[in-house]
Design a protein around this motif. Structure first.
Motif, PDB file in Angstrom:
ATOM      1  N   GLY A   1      33.676  37.198  44.894  1.00 34.63           N
ATOM      2  CA  GLY A   1      35.036  37.405  44.420  1.00 34.63           C
ATOM      3  C   GLY A   1      35.119  37.473  42.914  1.00 34.63           C
ATOM      4  O   GLY A   1      34.124  37.383  42.199  1.00 34.63           O
ATOM      5  N   ALA A   2      36.348  37.644  42.437  1.00 35.80           N
ATOM      6  CA  ALA A   2      36.622  37.747  41.008  1.00 35.80           C
ATOM      7  C   ALA A   2      37.825  36.877  40.666  1.00 35.80           C
ATOM      8  O   ALA A   2      38.650  36.566  41.514  1.00 35.80           O
ATOM      9  N   CYS A   3      37.909  36.501  39.410  1.00 36.22           N
ATOM     10  CA  CYS A   3      39.027  35.685  38.927  1.00 36.22           C
ATOM     11  C   CYS A   3      40.305  36.520  38.950  1.00 36.22           C
ATOM     12  O   CYS A   3      40.317  37.648  38.450  1.00 36.22           O
ATOM     13  N   PRO A   4      41.401  36.003  39.515  1.00 30.73           N
ATOM     14  CA  PRO A   4      42.649  36.771  39.546  1.00 30.73           C
ATOM     15  C   PRO A   4      43.305  36.883  38.169  1.00 30.73           C
ATOM     16  O   PRO A   4      44.138  37.753  37.948  1.00 30.73           O
ATOM     17  N   ARG A   5      42.918  36.034  37.244  1.00 28.18           N
ATOM     18  CA  ARG A   5      43.527  36.034  35.913  1.00 28.18           C
ATOM     19  C   ARG A   5      42.887  37.064  34.987  1.00 28.18           C
ATOM     20  O   ARG A   5      43.565  37.837  34.333  1.00 28.18           O
ATOM     21  N   CYS A   6      41.538  37.062  34.912  1.00 27.19           N
ATOM     22  CA  CYS A   6      40.853  37.933  33.951  1.00 27.19           C
ATOM     23  C   CYS A   6      39.861  38.889  34.596  1.00 27.19           C
ATOM     24  O   CYS A   6      39.340  39.767  33.927  1.00 27.19           O
ATOM     25  N   GLY A   7      39.546  38.702  35.885  1.00 29.61           N
ATOM     26  CA  GLY A   7      38.605  39.582  36.566  1.00 29.61           C
ATOM     27  C   GLY A   7      37.156  39.203  36.362  1.00 29.61           C
ATOM     28  O   GLY A   7      36.262  39.972  36.670  1.00 29.61           O
TER      29      GLY A   7
ATOM     30  N   LYS B   1      31.992  17.011  45.598  1.00 32.33           N
ATOM     31  CA  LYS B   1      33.038  18.017  45.732  1.00 32.33           C
ATOM     32  C   LYS B   1      32.536  19.350  45.192  1.00 32.33           C
ATOM     33  O   LYS B   1      31.705  19.392  44.294  1.00 32.33           O
ATOM     34  N   ARG B   2      33.057  20.424  45.732  1.00 30.13           N
ATOM     35  CA  ARG B   2      32.741  21.766  45.250  1.00 30.13           C
ATOM     36  C   ARG B   2      33.982  22.330  44.560  1.00 30.13           C
ATOM     37  O   ARG B   2      35.070  22.327  45.113  1.00 30.13           O
ATOM     38  N   ARG B   3      33.779  22.804  43.334  1.00 31.40           N
ATOM     39  CA  ARG B   3      34.853  23.423  42.560  1.00 31.40           C
ATOM     40  C   ARG B   3      34.463  24.857  42.239  1.00 31.40           C
ATOM     41  O   ARG B   3      33.296  25.172  42.102  1.00 31.40           O
ATOM     42  N   TYR B   4      35.469  25.706  42.077  1.00 32.88           N
ATOM     43  CA  TYR B   4      35.247  27.101  41.718  1.00 32.88           C
ATOM     44  C   TYR B   4      35.816  27.331  40.326  1.00 32.88           C
ATOM     45  O   TYR B   4      36.967  26.988  40.056  1.00 32.88           O
ATOM     46  N   VAL B   5      34.979  27.919  39.436  1.00 28.14           N
ATOM     47  CA  VAL B   5      35.343  28.090  38.042  1.00 28.14           C
ATOM     48  C   VAL B   5      35.024  29.520  37.616  1.00 28.14           C
ATOM     49  O   VAL B   5      33.990  30.072  37.983  1.00 28.14           O
ATOM     50  N   CYS B   6      35.906  30.122  36.808  1.00 29.03           N
ATOM     51  CA  CYS B   6      35.661  31.448  36.244  1.00 29.03           C
ATOM     52  C   CYS B   6      34.717  31.300  35.058  1.00 29.03           C
ATOM     53  O   CYS B   6      34.851  30.382  34.247  1.00 29.03           O
TER      54      CYS B   6
ATOM     55  N   ARG C   1      39.836  26.787  36.320  1.00 32.24           N
ATOM     56  CA  ARG C   1      39.476  26.211  37.615  1.00 32.24           C
ATOM     57  C   ARG C   1      40.302  26.893  38.690  1.00 32.24           C
ATOM     58  O   ARG C   1      41.537  26.915  38.626  1.00 32.24           O
ATOM     59  N   LEU C   2      39.641  27.460  39.675  1.00 33.68           N
ATOM     60  CA  LEU C   2      40.312  28.217  40.716  1.00 33.68           C
ATOM     61  C   LEU C   2      40.503  27.354  41.958  1.00 33.68           C
ATOM     62  O   LEU C   2      39.660  26.529  42.293  1.00 33.68           O
ATOM     63  N   VAL C   3      41.617  27.568  42.653  1.00 36.39           N
ATOM     64  CA  VAL C   3      41.947  26.820  43.863  1.00 36.39           C
ATOM     65  C   VAL C   3      42.009  27.794  45.023  1.00 36.39           C
ATOM     66  O   VAL C   3      42.650  28.849  44.931  1.00 36.39           O
ATOM     67  N   ILE C   4      41.340  27.461  46.111  1.00 34.09           N
ATOM     68  CA  ILE C   4      41.341  28.316  47.297  1.00 34.09           C
ATOM     69  C   ILE C   4      42.429  27.831  48.242  1.00 34.09           C
ATOM     70  O   ILE C   4      42.470  26.658  48.608  1.00 34.09           O
TER      71      ILE C   4
END
Length: 68
Positions: A21-27, A51-56, A62-65
């Motif tokens: 996937g890609a970041c919705p803010r900056c791609g 814990k697992r975190r997703y980061v651009c 920090r991205l939230v699913i």
């Protein structure tokens, strides 16, 4: 009478992996980061969580699913 409240939290990064996937803010590209959290109360370990975190990688957001 004094009450001493001692609580500590340690956070340690375990690993980084590329995520789809890609970041919705900056791609930018997304990475999955596994972190270990250790909580201590009066120097006694109370809890250990991973814990697992997703980061651009570009904007460091920090991205939230959201599950639907």
């Amino acid at each position: 009478m004094k009450l001493l409240y001692v609580c500590d939290e340690d956070e340690k990064e375990l690993s980084r992996q590329d995520a789809p996937g890609a970041c919705p803010r900056c791609g930018g590209k997304v990475e999955a980061v596994d972190c270990s959290h250790k909580w201590k109360f009066c120097f006694v370990p109370v809890c250990n969580m991973v814990k697992r975190r997703y980061v651009c990688t570009l904007c460091s957001k920090r991205l939230v699913i959201l599950y639907s």
